[in-house]
Design an enzyme around this catalytic site. Structure first.
Site, PDB file in Angstrom:
ATOM      1  N   THR A  99       0.874  -1.110   0.020  1.00 20.95           N
ATOM      2  CA  THR A  99       0.033   0.020  -0.230  1.00 20.95           C
ATOM      3  C   THR A  99       0.836   1.240   0.020  1.00 20.95           C
ATOM      4  O   THR A  99       0.620   2.202  -0.577  1.00 20.95           O
ATOM      5  CB  THR A  99      -0.916   0.017   1.217  1.00 20.95           C
ATOM      6  OG1 THR A  99      -1.739  -0.943   1.169  1.00 20.95           O
ATOM      7  CG2 THR A  99      -1.945   1.203   1.384  1.00 20.95           C
ATOM      8  N   SER A 153       1.940  -7.538  -1.029  1.00 26.41           N
ATOM      9  CA  SER A 153       2.662  -8.401  -0.058  1.00 26.41           C
ATOM     10  C   SER A 153       2.422  -9.890   0.087  1.00 26.41           C
ATOM     11  O   SER A 153       2.874 -10.805   0.428  1.00 26.41           O
ATOM     12  CB  SER A 153       2.900  -7.674   1.178  1.00 26.41           C
ATOM     13  OG  SER A 153       1.730  -7.910   1.989  1.00 26.41           O
ATOM     14  N   THR A 197       1.499  -4.331   4.217  1.00 23.89           N
ATOM     15  CA  THR A 197       1.322  -4.508   5.622  1.00 23.89           C
ATOM     16  C   THR A 197       0.764  -6.107   5.885  1.00 23.89           C
ATOM     17  O   THR A 197       0.969  -6.591   7.032  1.00 23.89           O
ATOM     18  CB  THR A 197       0.509  -3.743   6.484  1.00 23.89           C
ATOM     19  OG1 THR A 197      -0.852  -3.666   5.618  1.00 23.89           O
ATOM     20  CG2 THR A 197       1.188  -2.026   6.419  1.00 23.89           C
ATOM     21  N   ASP A 198       0.452  -6.727   4.717  1.00 21.13           N
ATOM     22  CA  ASP A 198      -0.375  -8.030   5.031  1.00 21.13           C
ATOM     23  C   ASP A 198       0.499  -8.965   5.426  1.00 21.13           C
ATOM     24  O   ASP A 198       0.197  -9.796   6.131  1.00 21.13           O
ATOM     25  CB  ASP A 198      -1.047  -8.224   3.809  1.00 21.13           C
ATOM     26  CG  ASP A 198      -2.346  -7.385   3.671  1.00 21.13           C
ATOM     27  OD1 ASP A 198      -2.720  -6.530   4.420  1.00 21.13           O
ATOM     28  OD2 ASP A 198      -2.852  -7.582   2.462  1.00 21.13           O
TER      29      ASP A 198
HETATM   30  N1  ASP Z   1      -2.805  -5.030   0.683  1.00 21.36           N
HETATM   31  C1  ASP Z   1      -1.386  -4.586   0.786  1.00 21.36           C
HETATM   32  C2  ASP Z   1      -0.292  -5.363   0.773  1.00 21.36           C
HETATM   33  O1  ASP Z   1       0.206  -5.939   1.817  1.00 21.36           O
HETATM   34  C3  ASP Z   1      -1.768  -3.954   2.292  1.00 21.36           C
HETATM   35  C4  ASP Z   1      -0.766  -2.927   2.686  1.00 21.36           C
HETATM   36  O2  ASP Z   1       0.309  -2.755   2.352  1.00 21.36           O
HETATM   37  O3  ASP Z   1      -1.071  -2.175   3.587  1.00 21.36           O
HETATM   38  O4  ASP Z   1       0.318  -5.275  -0.084  1.00 21.36           O
END
Ligand code: ASP
Length: 334
Positions: free
Chosen positions: A12, A55, A88-89
């Site tokens: 993200t 991710s 973050t995932d």
């Molecule tokens: N869906 C995103 C990822 O992990 C979430 C994020 O980066 O906050 O790539």
């Protein structure tokens, strides 16, 4: 002048707006991110866009690439710190892998990301990145293992979890909290993390380790299907102190007898596994059958460490078990 290497991997924090109003995670290169971070004087940044992925597409191959890059950057003597930007995932998985294998005594390694896309009102993208860079440049951040900087809090990668799917305080260590905080560009270190021994960066592909999440009423068929699919090891995300669903008992015993390494941790967010009980499926029985009790690690973290440990030691259960031994890793109460 402090020199910081920034390795961007996507997520993200590296999103651009998509045509349908959704975010295309990982489309923005690291160089574009850095340009808006408003770094203070005295810090010089070198950026490399290592991956541009969401991710959910990051796993052992990418972990290995990042570990080798971090090791080479640290050994080059050219950098005071390393920052990795990440979706973050699965940020906690990548950060934990690096935490298990990297020496941070001289060069801190900090992982960050954002909950809001960089183009959103009130995005945390640039603030988190700037904080991570400031932290990586801080001598106080050395030797703490890999750190996660998020929403002005600093966490040990050994314990951190994503605890909110959307709020800016997206990460926490339930029951323990952060190691410290970043306030007006100053790192306040309030706790030092307990750490397990460092493991080597694997030279071969990691063995497959699957997670079986425990829950009330779990059917034997699920466990059997996973065992029959041929993993080298299993992490049972166990009930409470580390019990396994009753129906899984024969399946797991047979798996252990067949040479599958079985680790058991707890689905709870806080506290150790313990051989407290004596009934079918209780941890004590499973350990007697050859399973390894794992404390203080989530199933996701236990899985990564189990894979690294088996890669380093083969299926020698007592050496693998020692890699999860907190007593062995630190203070002995005698
Ligand atoms: N869906 C995103 C990822 O992990 C979430 C994020 O980066 O906050 O790539």
């Amino acid at each position: 002048m402090k020199r910081i290497a920034v390795l961007s991997t996507g997520g993200t924090i590296a999103s651009v707006p998509g045509n349908e109003g959704r975010a295309v995670a990982g489309a923005l290169p690291g160089e574009a991110l850095i340009s808006k971070t408003e770094l203070r004087d005295g810090i010089q940044v070198e950026v490399e866009s290592v991956f541009q992925k969401a991710s959910n597409a990051i796993g052992p191959v990418e972990w290995n690439t990042l570990a080798e890059k971090c090791q080479a950057l640290a050994q080059s003597g050219n950098f005071h710190g390393i920052v990795i930007t990440h979706g973050t995932d699965t940020l906690e998985d990548t950060a934990f892998y690096l935490h298990c294998v990297l020496d941070t005594e001289q060069v801190p390694v900090v992982v960050t990301g954002s909950q809001r896309v960089p183009h959103a009102v009130g995005s945390d993208a640039y603030a988190n990145l700037r904080d991570a860079i400031v932290l990586a440049a801080s001598a106080e951040a050395r030797g703490l293992g890999v750190l996660v900087a998020f929403n002005q809090s600093i966490f040990s990668a050994g314990f951190v979890r994503k605890t909110s799917s959307f709020q800016l305080n997206g990460f926490d260590v339930p029951g323990l909290g952060p190691l410290g905080m970043l306030d007006e560009g100053v790192f306040h270190l309030l706790q030092r993390p307990r750490m397990l021994a460092r493991l080597p960066i694997p030279e071969q592909t990691l063995p497959r380790v699957d997670i079986l999440p425990g829950y009330g009423g779990a059917d034997a068929a699920v466990a059997q299907a996973v065992v029959d699919s041929g993993p080298a090891a299993l992490v049972i995300d166990g009930l409470g102190r580390g019990q396994v669903p009753l129906a899984w008992l024969p399946v797991l015993r047979e798996a252990i007898a067949r040479g599958v390494v079985v680790g058991i941790c707890s689905t709870t967010l806080h506290g150790a596994t313990h051989e407290s009980y004596e009934y079918p499926g209780a941890l004590h029985e499973m350990v007697e059958s050859g399973a390894i009790a794992i404390s203080h690690l989530s199933a996701r973290k236990a899985r990564i460490r189990l894979a690294l440990s088996i890669a380093a030691r083969g299926a020698d259960i007592s050496s693998v078990a020692a890699d999860f031994d907190w007593q062995f890793a630190g203070i002995q109460l005698s």
